[in-house]
Design an enzyme around this catalytic site. Structure first.
Site: not given
Ligand code: MG
Ligand code: ZN
Length: 391
Positions: A283, A326, A107, A65
């Site tokens: 992330d 992403h 997400s 992530d």
């Molecule tokens: Mg996630």
């Molecule tokens: Zn995020």
């Protein structure tokens, strides 16, 4: 005639360069020995030499992530060039990560693109615009077809990425409702955090009791002994009440849990299995602009991907796909004064719209070459398994 002329030209070239090059020829055998030794030392497993089945029986989808190309690159320079698992993949592609309503995805929409093959609005979990219609996820579809299914994550069970594979809710924030959706699909194994969403609920329901009634073995903690590894019963192992700690803060279950899930799922169904693994906190490190956190999460994800690759290489019938949903943090690798090092420099605390690398290894790996939409991952997984692709 053209061919003859080409050959003659090559001959002339050869004659003109012969005098200059022949004295270096003796170096060739030496170089050959050096390079082949270096090649042997680098990897324990010769991934390219594994004999593969025509189609994959199993799919392991590993999602970092917030992992864009700059996170992978930073990891490579931190670890040393040639020392990361990402450099071992024979096939690399790029996906376009934008969501249905935003150039920059979140997400929830990012994972729904992978799980359902459709772009949705940011925040949506397994539902599609305009009316939040639930979409069948690849995990649910494969479960119904007799495959074993599992998820291993470094966050809670109700967090956006795992949720998008098993739940259908308008907003990722509806975590209590998302937890209830775990009772609707026969997920065979789950390892990750978030037990409190199942047994300390405002509505006083005890979803753990409901899961037990459905035949689940419930476990707690981060050791994996005494699990029903013969595959006789599905299990859920809550590693933590809420979010698991960071990799630098002591979380180390991801690689072992991934290996265990592969071995368990393999025993659970003869059809094959689908396993989603998420390096969830890459992330969060990006949101926090925390380079040390990011570094530790990337090392942990690298080890986790390595276990998946080793499993795939041991049987030749498992397709491993690694990607991110992403990028997060707008990470740039800015040169510092030493010339050979860099300062990771974040440009935002949010996600960005950059394209995301996809790494593939296993039967039908070649499908993942090229530049395509994030939703194509869903199509490509289905195509690899020989399932219908309707878009
Ligand atoms: Mg996630
Ligand atoms: Zn995020």
């Amino acid at each position: 005639m053209t061919l003859l002329r080409d050959i003659y030209c090559l001959y002339l070239q050869y004659r003109s360069t012969r005098r200059r090059t022949y004295k270096h020829l003796f170096l060739l055998p030496v170089l050959f020995v050096i390079f082949s030794c270096a090649g042997n030392k680098k990897t324990g497993i010769d991934y390219q030499a594994v004999i593969m089945s025509e189609r994959p029986k199993n799919i392991i989808l590993l999602i970092g992530d917030g992992m864009g190309l700059s996170q992978v690159t930073a990891h490579m320079y931190w670890q040393g060039v040639g020392k990361t698992v990402f450099e071992k993949f024979p096939v690399v592609g790029f996906h376009k990560s934008y969501s249905c309503d935003d150039l920059v995805t979140d997400s929830a929409a990012g994972a729904t693109a992978f799980s359902c093959g459709k772009k949705t609005t940011n925040g949506a979990i397994g539902v599609l615009p305009p009316n939040d219609e639930p979409c069948t996820t690849i995990l649910e579809d494969l479960d119904r077809k007799g495959y074993a299914t599992g998820m291993v994550v470094a966050c809670t069970a109700t967090h956006a990425t795992p949720a998008a594979f098993i739940a259908h809710r308008e907003l990722r924030a509806f975590t209590e409702e998302i937890a209830m959706d775990y009772l609707k699909t026969d997920l065979d194994c789950f390892i990750g955090g978030g037990e409190a969403l199942f047994n300390e609920r405002p509505d006083r329901l005890n979803l753990e009791d409901s899961l037990r009634q459905r035949g689940y073995v419930l476990r707690r903690g981060t050791t994996f002994r005494k699990l029903p590894l013969d595959g006789s019963a599905p299990f859920i192992q809550f590693t933590h009440d809420r979010e698991p700690p960071t990799a630098s803060g002591g979380r180390d279950y991801m690689p072992g849990a991934t290996e265990l899930a592969c071995n368990f799922l393999q025993k659970r169904s003869k059809e094959g299995f689908f396993l989603m693994v998420e390096g969830s906190q890459i992330d969060w490190a990006g949101h926090a602009n925390d380079r040390n956190w990011l570094r530790a999460e990337m090392v942990d994800f690298d080890k986790t991907v390595t276990r998946a690759l080793e499993f795939a290489a041991s049987n030749g019938e498992t397709l491993v796909i690694v990607t991110g949903d992403h990028e997060c943090g707008g990470l740039a690798l800015v040169k510092n004064s030493s010339r050979k090092q860099f300062n990771p420099s974040f440009s935002t605390h949010l996600h960005t719209a950059t394209m995301i690398p996809v790494y593939a290894y296993g039967p039908k790996q070649e499908l993942f070459n090229g530049v395509y939409e994030n939703t194509s991952l869903y199509d490509k997984m289905r195509e690899a398994l020989g399932m219908s692709v309707t878009q």
